[in-house]
Design a protein around this motif. Structure first.
Motif, mmCIF file in Angstrom:
data_model
loop_
_atom_site.group_PDB
_atom_site.id
_atom_site.type_symbol
_atom_site.label_atom_id
_atom_site.label_comp_id
_atom_site.label_asym_id
_atom_site.label_seq_id
_atom_site.Cartn_x
_atom_site.Cartn_y
_atom_site.Cartn_z
ATOM 1 N N ILE A 476 0.826 -1.213 0.000
ATOM 2 C CA ILE A 476 0.000 0.000 0.000
ATOM 3 C C ILE A 476 0.858 1.260 0.000
ATOM 4 O O ILE A 476 0.341 2.363 0.105
ATOM 5 C CB ILE A 476 -0.957 0.030 1.209
ATOM 6 C CG1 ILE A 476 -0.177 0.037 2.525
ATOM 7 C CG2 ILE A 476 -1.925 -1.149 1.165
ATOM 8 C CD1 ILE A 476 -1.035 0.271 3.750
ATOM 9 N N GLY A 477 2.184 1.074 -0.111
ATOM 10 C CA GLY A 477 3.078 2.224 -0.089
ATOM 11 C C GLY A 477 3.058 2.952 1.234
ATOM 12 O O GLY A 477 3.214 4.178 1.283
ATOM 13 N N GLY A 478 2.888 2.194 2.333
ATOM 14 C CA GLY A 478 2.789 2.826 3.639
ATOM 15 C C GLY A 478 3.243 1.894 4.734
ATOM 16 O O GLY A 478 4.148 1.063 4.547
ATOM 17 N N PHE A 479 2.589 1.983 5.890
ATOM 18 C CA PHE A 479 2.997 1.221 7.061
ATOM 19 C C PHE A 479 1.796 0.576 7.730
ATOM 20 O O PHE A 479 0.673 1.080 7.633
ATOM 21 C CB PHE A 479 3.696 2.134 8.088
ATOM 22 C CG PHE A 479 5.050 2.624 7.651
ATOM 23 C CD1 PHE A 479 6.192 1.915 7.993
ATOM 24 C CD2 PHE A 479 5.180 3.784 6.900
ATOM 25 C CE1 PHE A 479 7.448 2.361 7.604
ATOM 26 C CE2 PHE A 479 6.423 4.232 6.507
ATOM 27 C CZ PHE A 479 7.567 3.521 6.854
ATOM 28 N N ARG A 480 2.088 -0.523 8.454
ATOM 29 C CA ARG A 480 1.091 -1.139 9.315
ATOM 30 C C ARG A 480 1.524 -0.915 10.766
ATOM 31 O O ARG A 480 2.581 -1.401 11.194
ATOM 32 C CB ARG A 480 0.951 -2.628 9.039
ATOM 33 C CG ARG A 480 -0.005 -3.342 10.006
ATOM 34 C CD ARG A 480 -0.356 -4.723 9.488
ATOM 35 N NE ARG A 480 -1.167 -4.643 8.277
ATOM 36 C CZ ARG A 480 -1.518 -5.695 7.537
ATOM 37 N NH1 ARG A 480 -1.120 -6.914 7.882
ATOM 38 N NH2 ARG A 480 -2.251 -5.536 6.449
ATOM 39 N N ALA A 481 0.736 -0.151 11.500
ATOM 40 C CA ALA A 481 0.986 0.083 12.915
ATOM 41 C C ALA A 481 0.212 -0.941 13.731
ATOM 42 O O ALA A 481 -0.904 -1.321 13.373
ATOM 43 C CB ALA A 481 0.574 1.491 13.306
ATOM 44 N N ALA A 482 0.798 -1.383 14.831
ATOM 45 C CA ALA A 482 0.135 -2.341 15.702
ATOM 46 C C ALA A 482 0.264 -1.884 17.145
ATOM 47 O O ALA A 482 1.278 -1.289 17.528
ATOM 48 C CB ALA A 482 0.739 -3.727 15.531
ATOM 49 N N LEU A 483 -0.774 -2.125 17.927
ATOM 50 C CA LEU A 483 -0.710 -1.841 19.357
ATOM 51 C C LEU A 483 -1.484 -2.904 20.116
ATOM 52 O O LEU A 483 -2.551 -3.344 19.672
ATOM 53 C CB LEU A 483 -1.248 -0.449 19.677
ATOM 54 C CG LEU A 483 -2.725 -0.143 19.430
ATOM 55 C CD1 LEU A 483 -3.186 0.981 20.359
ATOM 56 C CD2 LEU A 483 -2.964 0.268 17.981
ATOM 57 N N ASP A 484 -0.928 -3.316 21.241
ATOM 58 C CA ASP A 484 -1.597 -4.237 22.147
ATOM 59 C C ASP A 484 -2.172 -3.428 23.299
ATOM 60 O O ASP A 484 -1.465 -2.644 23.944
ATOM 61 C CB ASP A 484 -0.614 -5.269 22.687
ATOM 62 C CG ASP A 484 -0.144 -6.245 21.623
ATOM 63 O OD1 ASP A 484 -0.714 -6.227 20.515
ATOM 64 O OD2 ASP A 484 0.799 -7.009 21.898
ATOM 65 N N VAL A 485 -3.470 -3.618 23.554
ATOM 66 C CA VAL A 485 -4.172 -2.865 24.589
ATOM 67 C C VAL A 485 -4.771 -3.849 25.579
ATOM 68 O O VAL A 485 -5.333 -4.876 25.187
ATOM 69 C CB VAL A 485 -5.278 -1.977 23.983
ATOM 70 C CG1 VAL A 485 -5.979 -1.182 25.072
ATOM 71 C CG2 VAL A 485 -4.693 -1.044 22.932
ATOM 72 N N ALA A 486 -4.654 -3.519 26.864
ATOM 73 C CA ALA A 486 -5.207 -4.388 27.909
ATOM 74 C C ALA A 486 -6.029 -3.562 28.884
ATOM 75 O O ALA A 486 -5.661 -2.438 29.230
ATOM 76 C CB ALA A 486 -4.085 -5.110 28.651
#
Length: 517
Positions: A476-486
């Motif tokens: 996609i010409g970009g980035f995949r951000a990830a976050l773990d939330v608890a």
């Protein structure tokens, strides 16, 4: 109230489409938006009359298919006498549209009502045994113009039912709708004011826009509207409105948009369907007065959910359709990838208030379960006119700002891919979740060779953001951000994420509500 007769106002409207008339010996007043304002003001000073003239028995018995089979004859269309590019057709009363609407043409400042005649319609397979009354009126209006090809008239805009209207840009298909006003949409009892009269200015031969005036009426207010329609690749409708509240408007919604969201990439648990996604819109876009751009993915919740986004003098908001590939839907008939986004651009200072988002649960793709609108911080008092202006754009392009935008949202267990899954009954597993957000556009392609310079800025109103990461997504010409939330206990939280580099925001802000049970 004294000095006004509701019967006189209504009968004058029904007879001529114009309430105000000239005194003896005087020339008829020139029609303009102020004419509709005076009518709306007069209506507001008398109690609302909810009476709907009964439909003749043959029309009252029509089902949807029979009503739809009554079609306006294209060769009887109005507005073409001056050689202009627009054509006006009319909807017949019946089925869900029993309320009569008066329609008038305005030529050189003079308004003339269009008389009902059955000769204007092809009744198809629908057979009516008795003649219809001459004062039957119409259900709504439809505008055609050479939208997609210069030599072909395409449907451009429709007003039919309450205060709903829809319009199209080039290569678009109908999806979401706009409304003149929303009242009580997020309350226990919603009110649906109606457009009861339209005046269409006959355009000149070289006109590139069409002006439509409308009179709105309902239990809580009356109002005058003017719509200036500019067809094109991204058709725009400039709206000017003056509201005359009969009572204090504490649940008013300005510039409301109504859409449908059934299933999307973040949650497919609502349906057993071969199609990956089913929606007319997949997110709420907000251009805040501060300059921040916010993206809120839509959802089909288990129960009614109301969200609000406080702001002062917002620049705009809209219900957007960002998934534009056929593969997103795999629907050969509905063509959801061609449904337009509607974005409202405010004009003037709208003051303090909030963008409201109402999401209703639905078990099918035919129900409009999404509503977005602006609500002022303070109720509008009875008897005080309210004036506002805005523009609505119908577009297939989701790039409304120069920064990166959210392309997709995914939700998963906060475990490594391929790891053994915990049982759903594990409370700790249900209180922890991983959110993955795809960002594309803006300057992101510049940072792909050195992703370490891109920072994920994440926050949660409740709970803890335990980890974040960012991965280049060249697809996609970009980035995949990830976050773990608890969360420490079952409850709800509001998540926010954006990308930053060197203190500069690279993306819009992703906002998402999460509830863990």
């Amino acid at each position: 109230m004294t000095g006004f007769s509701r019967r006189a106002v209504v009968s004058g409207l029904a007879a001529s489409g114009i309430v105000l008339s000239a005194r003896a010996g005087e020339a008829a007043p020139r029609f303009g938006f102020e004419t509709v304002e005076r009518q709306a003001e007069a209506l507001a000073q008398a109690p609302f009359d909810a009476t709907v003239p009964p439909l003749p028995a043959p029309l009252a018995a029509l089902d949807y298919d029979a009503w739809r089979d009554i079609r306006f004859k294209p060769d009887r269309a109005f507005l073409g006498e001056a050689g202009g590019p627009f054509r006006l057709q009319l909807f017949h009363r019946g089925f869900l549209y029993p309320r009569p609407v008066t329609v008038s043409l305005v030529r050189d400042g003079v308004a003339s009502p269009i008389a009902y005649s059955p000769d204007l319609f092809d009744f198809g397979r629908t057979r009516l045994d008795a003649p219809l009354p001459a004062d039957l009126g119409f259900a709504g209006i439809r505008i055609h113009a050479p939208l997609n090809k210069p030599n072909l008239l395409d449907e451009l805009m429709v007003f039919v039912g309450a205060s709903y209207f829809r319009f199209l840009g080039r290569d678009q298909l109908y999806g979401l709708s706009a409304r003149g006003i929303a009242l009580g949409t997020d309350g226990d009892a919603e009110e649906f004011p109606v457009f009861r009269a339209f005046w269409i200015e006959v355009p000149a031969k070289d006109a590139d826009a069409l002006t439509i005036h409308a009179l709105l009426d309902g239990p809580s207010l009356s109002a005058a509207f003017r719509f200036v329609v500019h067809p094109g690749e991204a058709t725009t409708v400039s709206v000017t409105a003056t509201l005359y509240p009969r009572k204090a408007l504490d649940q008013v919604g300005l510039a409301p948009l109504t859409s449908m969201f059934f299933i999307g990439e973040a949650d497919r648990g609502h349906a057993d369907d071969y199609r990956p996604e089913l929606h007319d819109s997949d997110g709420l876009q907000i251009a805040a007065g501060s300059g921040e751009w916010l993206w809120r993915p839509l959802d089909n919740p288990q129960a009614r959910r109301i969200s609000s986004f406080g702001d002062a003098n917002p620049r705009g908001f809209g219900l957007m359709q960002r998934d534009r590939a056929f593969e997103d839907y795999q629907d050969l008939e509905a063509s959801y990838e061609r449904r337009p986004s509607y974005f409202v651009e405010t004009q003037g200072a709208w003051g303090e208030g909030r963008v409201m988002l109402v999401e209703l649960p639905t078990d099918n793709e035919t129900a409009d379960n999404i509503v977005a609108f602006w609500r002022p911080a303070s109720p509008y008092p009875a008897g005080a006119p309210v004036r506002l202006a805005y523009r609505v754009r119908a577009t297939l392009d989701g790039a409304l700002h120069p920064n990166a935008r959210v392309l997709a949202t995914f939700i998963a267990r906060a475990t490594a891919s391929g790891a053994c899954q915990q049982a759903e009954a594990d409370v700790a597993a249900r209180l922890k979740r991983r959110f993955l957000i795809d960002f594309t556009g803006g300057d992101l392609a510049y940072f792909l060779p050195d992703p370490a310079k891109v920072e994920v800025v994440a926050s949660a109103t409740v709970g803890t953001v335990q980890a974040t990461s960012i991965t280049p997504n060249p697809h996609i010409g970009g980035f995949r951000a990830a976050l773990d939330v608890a969360l420490a206990a079952p409850g709800s939280t509001e998540l926010r994420v954006y990308l930053r580099a060197g203190g500069r925001a690279l993306s819009e802000t992703w906002s998402y509500p999460w509830t863990a049970a």
